[in-house]
Design a protein around this motif. Structure first.
Motif, PDB file in Angstrom:
ATOM      1  N   TYR A 166      42.610  29.262  34.698  1.00 51.82           N
ATOM      2  CA  TYR A 166      43.979  28.772  34.537  1.00 51.82           C
ATOM      3  C   TYR A 166      43.998  27.249  34.726  1.00 51.82           C
ATOM      4  O   TYR A 166      43.150  26.667  35.405  1.00 51.82           O
ATOM      5  CB  TYR A 166      44.950  29.476  35.494  1.00 51.82           C
ATOM      6  CG  TYR A 166      44.525  29.547  36.936  1.00 51.82           C
ATOM      7  CD1 TYR A 166      44.951  28.587  37.861  1.00 51.82           C
ATOM      8  CD2 TYR A 166      43.722  30.594  37.392  1.00 51.82           C
ATOM      9  CE1 TYR A 166      44.575  28.656  39.193  1.00 51.82           C
ATOM     10  CE2 TYR A 166      43.342  30.676  38.729  1.00 51.82           C
ATOM     11  CZ  TYR A 166      43.771  29.705  39.614  1.00 51.82           C
ATOM     12  OH  TYR A 166      43.394  29.771  40.938  1.00 51.82           O
ATOM     13  N   GLY A 176      39.275  31.965  37.827  1.00 50.72           N
ATOM     14  CA  GLY A 176      40.001  32.996  38.554  1.00 50.72           C
ATOM     15  C   GLY A 176      39.172  34.217  38.882  1.00 50.72           C
ATOM     16  O   GLY A 176      39.549  35.017  39.727  1.00 50.72           O
ATOM     17  N   SER A 229      49.029  45.117  33.753  1.00 52.61           N
ATOM     18  CA  SER A 229      49.067  44.710  35.152  1.00 52.61           C
ATOM     19  C   SER A 229      50.295  43.854  35.396  1.00 52.61           C
ATOM     20  O   SER A 229      50.982  43.418  34.458  1.00 52.61           O
ATOM     21  CB  SER A 229      47.811  43.924  35.528  1.00 52.61           C
ATOM     22  OG  SER A 229      47.910  42.584  35.073  1.00 52.61           O
ATOM     23  N   VAL A 231      51.429  40.105  37.025  1.00 46.96           N
ATOM     24  CA  VAL A 231      50.815  38.804  37.213  1.00 46.96           C
ATOM     25  C   VAL A 231      51.590  38.067  38.302  1.00 46.96           C
ATOM     26  O   VAL A 231      52.818  38.078  38.317  1.00 46.96           O
ATOM     27  CB  VAL A 231      50.758  37.990  35.911  1.00 46.96           C
ATOM     28  CG1 VAL A 231      52.150  37.764  35.311  1.00 46.96           C
ATOM     29  CG2 VAL A 231      50.060  36.654  36.135  1.00 46.96           C
ATOM     30  N   SER A 233      52.008  34.366  39.973  1.00 51.24           N
ATOM     31  CA  SER A 233      51.714  32.980  39.641  1.00 51.24           C
ATOM     32  C   SER A 233      52.649  32.062  40.408  1.00 51.24           C
ATOM     33  O   SER A 233      53.871  32.245  40.397  1.00 51.24           O
ATOM     34  CB  SER A 233      51.881  32.760  38.126  1.00 51.24           C
ATOM     35  OG  SER A 233      51.622  31.434  37.769  1.00 51.24           O
ATOM     36  N   GLY A 237      48.157  29.219  42.166  1.00 51.39           N
ATOM     37  CA  GLY A 237      47.264  29.770  41.168  1.00 51.39           C
ATOM     38  C   GLY A 237      47.811  31.025  40.519  1.00 51.39           C
ATOM     39  O   GLY A 237      49.013  31.314  40.587  1.00 51.39           O
ATOM     40  N   VAL A 238      46.909  31.799  39.886  1.00 53.42           N
ATOM     41  CA  VAL A 238      47.273  32.961  39.090  1.00 53.42           C
ATOM     42  C   VAL A 238      46.423  34.150  39.514  1.00 53.42           C
ATOM     43  O   VAL A 238      45.201  34.030  39.680  1.00 53.42           O
ATOM     44  CB  VAL A 238      47.065  32.684  37.585  1.00 53.42           C
ATOM     45  CG1 VAL A 238      47.368  33.935  36.757  1.00 53.42           C
ATOM     46  CG2 VAL A 238      47.926  31.509  37.129  1.00 53.42           C
ATOM     47  N   LEU A 239      47.070  35.311  39.676  1.00 56.79           N
ATOM     48  CA  LEU A 239      46.378  36.534  40.087  1.00 56.79           C
ATOM     49  C   LEU A 239      46.942  37.709  39.296  1.00 56.79           C
ATOM     50  O   LEU A 239      48.161  37.844  39.161  1.00 56.79           O
ATOM     51  CB  LEU A 239      46.565  36.782  41.589  1.00 56.79           C
ATOM     52  CG  LEU A 239      46.003  38.096  42.147  1.00 56.79           C
ATOM     53  CD1 LEU A 239      44.477  38.066  42.110  1.00 56.79           C
ATOM     54  CD2 LEU A 239      46.491  38.327  43.572  1.00 56.79           C
ATOM     55  N   PHE A 240      46.057  38.570  38.797  1.00 54.43           N
ATOM     56  CA  PHE A 240      46.464  39.812  38.133  1.00 54.43           C
ATOM     57  C   PHE A 240      46.198  40.971  39.078  1.00 54.43           C
ATOM     58  O   PHE A 240      45.116  41.065  39.675  1.00 54.43           O
ATOM     59  CB  PHE A 240      45.685  39.993  36.821  1.00 54.43           C
ATOM     60  CG  PHE A 240      45.919  38.888  35.832  1.00 54.43           C
ATOM     61  CD1 PHE A 240      47.031  38.890  35.013  1.00 54.43           C
ATOM     62  CD2 PHE A 240      45.026  37.830  35.736  1.00 54.43           C
ATOM     63  CE1 PHE A 240      47.265  37.862  34.113  1.00 54.43           C
ATOM     64  CE2 PHE A 240      45.239  36.794  34.831  1.00 54.43           C
ATOM     65  CZ  PHE A 240      46.353  36.808  34.022  1.00 54.43           C
ATOM     66  N   ASP A 241      47.201  41.864  39.218  1.00 53.60           N
ATOM     67  CA  ASP A 241      47.057  42.956  40.174  1.00 53.60           C
ATOM     68  C   ASP A 241      47.936  44.118  39.734  1.00 53.60           C
ATOM     69  O   ASP A 241      48.715  44.021  38.791  1.00 53.60           O
ATOM     70  CB  ASP A 241      47.448  42.477  41.571  1.00 53.60           C
ATOM     71  CG  ASP A 241      46.849  43.333  42.676  1.00 53.60           C
ATOM     72  OD1 ASP A 241      46.124  44.300  42.354  1.00 53.60           O
ATOM     73  OD2 ASP A 241      47.109  43.056  43.857  1.00 53.60           O
TER      74      ASP A 241
END
Length: 526
Positions: A166, A176, A229, A231, A233, A237-241
């Protein structure tokens, strides 16, 4: 998709076409209403003139209130009694390397976006209409296939995993990590796809599941898979879960698209590289993918004067229509384009719409062209076609189809070109500075040479200028620059006045004038 309306009535939109000028490039719009500082708007010099495309109320309604279940029959009718366009041997024999399609030599040193991973076959996070997404915190997201840099470059496809990065400026990328939790993705490894951020914040991952999880021998079975998923943000930062279960959503049928059992061995067959596309003219939603013509090579007759082994080359660009609202049911449709007796691999197909024209792009290798072509096979390159509708008659760009290729002295230095909505083009550094060594021999050379001459990172971004069926490279930008641009399509989150039956409404036109002033400021029009 929520409709764009006022008082329950849809209206006509006039939307600026990013980069659409008369032999010039204009600024492209950026989410949030600010100009994109990375877009090379000064190319060509002189005043920048932005063209506008008008969308009728019907087109806006179809696009913004599209429902895949309700509208399935309407969308399907466009594909009934149609024949795929054909990329012919005669057309491919018009391929020429020229100053308009060849890139510069890539020399070290060059920046890497990962210290520990090879990366290739990248793609951006997009919104449902195909525009580049910008997440809270100002992040753009880039996905790519990855493998540890301890793996020999030629073996990276056997262990590929999807990773992500990202960036706020589209240039300085933060790693990431792998997208999917270990052991959850389908296939023994994952190959390329596309990723879409829906209006409700859900992220959908379309990817190629290659082989089978847990297989004892590496196979090349390919199926198209889906996972979704949330997201998260913010400025950090950025996280997918919170991933859904992964599932297979498309497999070859053996009639329209060849199965692995029908393929002849030789050059690897294909059913991969899903690309999500929402048609701006109809709102209908599709997956494009790389495939091969259904059936066996014995059923193909290439005609007189063509080497008989050319029947082993049967690449096509496939398409499937969405049937439900959770992206799990799709209807296979006749291919958009076939390259029978010409080319075996039409990789990573994707579409960009400009001035109402549909530009269909694909990547292909020199070695996947069929034998017997004069003056010879096309080079590794980005190839393109144009039609006046999604189901139009696609003709090759620049006569033969070649849009971008590597310099003749370094014919394998970059690959996997991907065209963004503003006609900037991403790719990765492949085998560079080979010093005249044939690509077929690289895998037999010492590991030290293979590691030293594989890039495995982002190549310089290319800027294309497009005029009808002609393209031209007009600039090479920084390594790995990903611009932010919007697609030429109705926008479903804009206010606009309602004008009924052609009658003028003073307040409505006042609002319309304000809209044009906003766009005027956005594009710095004179």
């Amino acid at each position: 998709m929520s409709g764009f309306h006022k008082d329950g009535k849809f209206c006509k939109q006039v939307f600026p076409i990013a980069g659409s000028t008369e032999n010039q490039l204009s600024k492209s719009p950026i989410l949030g209403g600010q100009p994109n500082r990375n877009f090379p708007s000064s190319i060509g010099g002189g005043a920048q003139v932005t063209q506008f495309r008008t969308f009728s109320r019907k087109e806006v309604r179809q696009f913004c209130d599209y429902d895949p279940s309700r509208d399935f029959d309407r969308c399907l009718r466009e594909h009934q009694n149609v024949e795929p366009s054909v990329w012919t041997r005669e057309q491919a024999e018009q391929i020429r390397i020229t100053p308009d399609n060849v890139t510069n030599v890539i020399n070290e040193p060059f920046p890497r976006i990962s210290a520990d991973l090879w990366i290739w076959d990248m793609w951006p996070l997009t919104t449902r209409d195909g525009s580049i997404a910008v997440l809270p915190g100002g992040w753009r997201v880039l996905f790519a296939l990855s493998a540890p840099r301890s793996v020999l470059p030629g073996q990276r496809h056997d262990v590929a995993r999807i990773a992500y990065w990202y960036s706020r400026d589209g240039l300085d990328w933060i790693q990431g990590g792998e997208v999917f939790p270990p052991g959850t993705a389908l296939g023994s490894r994952q190959w390329a796809g596309s990723t879409m951020l829906d209006n409700d914040g859900t992220v959908y991952f379309f990817y190629t599941a290659t082989g089978r999880r847990g297989e004892t021998e590496t196979t090349f079975e390919q199926r198209i898979a889906l996972a979704s998923s949330d997201v998260f943000s913010d400025l950090n930062g950025v996280l997918f879960d919170n991933f859904s279960a992964h599932q297979i959503i498309l497999e070859p049928d053996g009639v329209l698209y060849q199965t692995q059992e029908q393929s002849s061995g030789g050059i690897i067959y294909a059913f991969r590289d899903p690309f999500f596309f929402k048609d701006p003219a109809t709102g209908c939603e599709y997956l494009l993918f790389e495939g091969n013509v259904g059936g066996t090579a014995d059923e193909i007759d290439c005609g007189p004067g063509v080497p008989p082994e050319a029947n082993q080359f049967s690449g096509n660009i496939g398409i499937a229509l969405l049937q439900n609202d959770n992206f799990t049911e799709w209807e296979l449709l006749p291919a958009l384009l076939e390259a029978t007796c010409l080319n075996q691999q039409t990789e990573r197909p994707h579409i960009v719409v400009r001035d109402g024209l549909y530009y269909l792009f694909t990547d292909s290798h020199e070695f996947t062209f069929a034998p017997g072509l004069e003056p010879g096979p096309g080079p590794d390159g980005l190839y393109g076609f144009v039609a006046d509708a999604l189901r139009g008659d696609y003709i090759p760009l620049n006569d033969g189809g070649l849009v971008i290729t590597n310099p003749p002295q370094e014919p394998f230095q970059a690959y996997s070109w991907l065209v963004l909505p503003d006609f900037t083009v991403l790719s990765f550094i492949d085998n560079f500075n080979l010093q005249g060594i044939p690509i077929q021999q690289v895998g037999t050379l010492p590991a030290e040479f293979q590691f030293a001459h594989f890039g495995g990172t982002l190549a310089p971004t290319i800027q294309l200028a497009v005029d009808g069926a002609t393209t031209q490279i007009v600039n090479e930008l920084q390594f790995g620059l990903m611009t932010v641009s919007q697609t030429e399509s109705p926008k479903c989150d804009l206010e606009c006045p309602v004008i009924e039956g052609g009658a003028s409404d003073g307040k409505a036109f006042d609002k319309l004038d304000k809209i044009f002033k906003v766009y005027k400021n956005l594009f710095d029009l004179k």
